[in-house]
Design a protein around this motif. Structure first.
Motif, mmCIF file in Angstrom:
data_model
loop_
_atom_site.group_PDB
_atom_site.id
_atom_site.type_symbol
_atom_site.label_atom_id
_atom_site.label_comp_id
_atom_site.label_asym_id
_atom_site.label_seq_id
_atom_site.Cartn_x
_atom_site.Cartn_y
_atom_site.Cartn_z
ATOM 1 N N THR A 11 79.735 88.329 84.934
ATOM 2 C CA THR A 11 79.772 87.406 83.807
ATOM 3 C C THR A 11 79.253 88.065 82.535
ATOM 4 N N LEU A 12 79.684 87.512 81.427
ATOM 5 C CA LEU A 12 79.153 87.845 80.108
ATOM 6 C C LEU A 12 78.581 86.546 79.569
ATOM 7 N N ALA A 13 77.325 86.576 79.111
ATOM 8 C CA ALA A 13 76.664 85.348 78.683
ATOM 9 C C ALA A 13 75.954 85.526 77.347
ATOM 10 N N LEU A 14 75.804 84.423 76.635
ATOM 11 C CA LEU A 14 74.965 84.335 75.445
ATOM 12 C C LEU A 14 73.820 83.398 75.788
ATOM 13 N N VAL A 15 72.596 83.802 75.461
ATOM 14 C CA VAL A 15 71.416 82.997 75.753
ATOM 15 C C VAL A 15 70.677 82.729 74.446
ATOM 16 N N ALA A 16 70.475 81.444 74.104
ATOM 17 C CA ALA A 16 69.764 81.058 72.886
ATOM 18 C C ALA A 16 68.266 81.017 73.173
ATOM 19 N N GLY A 20 59.338 81.566 70.500
ATOM 20 C CA GLY A 20 58.433 82.116 71.506
ATOM 21 C C GLY A 20 59.156 82.843 72.624
ATOM 22 N N GLY A 21 60.483 82.977 72.523
ATOM 23 C CA GLY A 21 61.258 83.651 73.555
ATOM 24 C C GLY A 21 61.713 82.746 74.679
ATOM 25 N N GLY A 22 61.454 81.430 74.538
ATOM 26 C CA GLY A 22 61.907 80.479 75.555
ATOM 27 C C GLY A 22 63.403 80.232 75.472
ATOM 28 N N VAL A 23 64.018 80.011 76.608
ATOM 29 C CA VAL A 23 65.460 79.767 76.670
ATOM 30 C C VAL A 23 65.756 78.328 76.282
ATOM 31 N N LEU A 24 66.644 78.164 75.293
ATOM 32 C CA LEU A 24 67.067 76.830 74.844
ATOM 33 C C LEU A 24 68.394 76.419 75.467
ATOM 34 N N GLY A 25 69.216 77.372 75.848
ATOM 35 C CA GLY A 25 70.523 77.088 76.415
ATOM 36 C C GLY A 25 71.312 78.365 76.556
ATOM 37 N N ARG A 38 89.992 94.762 78.444
ATOM 38 C CA ARG A 38 90.425 93.391 78.166
ATOM 39 C C ARG A 38 89.379 92.738 77.266
ATOM 40 N N ARG A 39 89.832 91.870 76.397
ATOM 41 C CA ARG A 39 88.925 91.170 75.487
ATOM 42 C C ARG A 39 88.323 89.950 76.188
ATOM 43 N N ALA A 40 87.019 89.810 76.081
ATOM 44 C CA ALA A 40 86.325 88.601 76.540
ATOM 45 C C ALA A 40 85.749 87.936 75.301
ATOM 46 N N GLU A 41 85.896 86.632 75.211
ATOM 47 C CA GLU A 41 85.427 85.926 74.020
ATOM 48 C C GLU A 41 84.706 84.649 74.414
ATOM 49 N N LEU A 42 83.577 84.410 73.771
ATOM 50 C CA LEU A 42 82.810 83.180 73.951
ATOM 51 C C LEU A 42 82.630 82.535 72.581
ATOM 52 N N THR A 43 82.976 81.275 72.459
ATOM 53 C CA THR A 43 82.695 80.524 71.241
ATOM 54 C C THR A 43 81.707 79.438 71.626
ATOM 55 N N TRP A 44 80.600 79.364 70.873
ATOM 56 C CA TRP A 44 79.503 78.494 71.299
ATOM 57 C C TRP A 44 78.677 78.079 70.099
ATOM 58 N N THR A 45 78.232 76.845 70.089
ATOM 59 C CA THR A 45 77.306 76.361 69.072
ATOM 60 C C THR A 45 75.909 76.378 69.682
ATOM 61 N N THR A 46 75.009 77.138 69.077
ATOM 62 C CA THR A 46 73.653 77.245 69.614
ATOM 63 C C THR A 46 72.885 75.940 69.405
ATOM 64 N N PRO A 47 71.928 75.660 70.281
ATOM 65 C CA PRO A 47 71.126 74.445 70.146
ATOM 66 C C PRO A 47 70.175 74.523 68.949
ATOM 67 N N SER A 52 66.976 83.414 68.013
ATOM 68 C CA SER A 52 67.717 84.632 68.358
ATOM 69 C C SER A 52 68.645 84.345 69.529
ATOM 70 N N VAL A 53 69.614 85.254 69.704
ATOM 71 C CA VAL A 53 70.580 85.139 70.799
ATOM 72 C C VAL A 53 70.594 86.453 71.565
ATOM 73 N N ARG A 54 70.518 86.359 72.879
ATOM 74 C CA ARG A 54 70.572 87.529 73.755
ATOM 75 C C ARG A 54 71.965 87.603 74.384
ATOM 76 N N ILE A 55 72.547 88.789 74.400
ATOM 77 C CA ILE A 55 73.824 89.028 75.076
ATOM 78 C C ILE A 55 73.501 89.619 76.441
ATOM 79 N N VAL A 56 74.028 88.995 77.509
ATOM 80 C CA VAL A 56 73.708 89.422 78.870
ATOM 81 C C VAL A 56 74.993 89.652 79.661
ATOM 82 N N ALA A 57 75.124 90.834 80.236
ATOM 83 C CA ALA A 57 76.219 91.123 81.167
ATOM 84 C C ALA A 57 75.595 91.263 82.546
#
Length: 75
Positions: A11-16, A20-25, A38-47, A52-57
């Motif tokens: 998976t490829l994920a975005l983490v908001a 304090g570094g706590g995960v919001l979503g 191949r192109r992977a695309e995520l469209t997302w509205t952060t909470p 900040s946003v972390r990109i996680v593979a």
């Protein structure tokens, strides 16, 4: 862009994160097997409260994922 091979999930994920570094979503997309880039695309509205946003593979044991040109666009 990505290429993936092997058995199991990947998976490829975005983490908001808050100030304090706590995960919001998070939001993620599955990466399917492909030998061609191949192109992977995520469209997302952060909470609200996102600082900040972390990109996680991630990949299951025995799975290979190659990433190239990861771009984060903020609208």
């Amino acid at each position: 862009f990505y290429a993936a091979s092997g058995a199991g999930s990947a998976t490829l994920a975005l983490v908001a994160l808050d100030g304090g570094g706590g995960v919001l979503g998070s939001s993620s997309t599955a990466l399917t097997n492909t030998t061609e880039l191949r192109r992977a695309e995520l469209t997302w509205t952060t909470p609200p409260g996102t600082v900040s946003v972390r990109i996680v593979a991630s990949a299951a044991a025995g799975r290979t994922v190659r990433l190239d040109d990861v771009v984060l666009v903020v609208d």
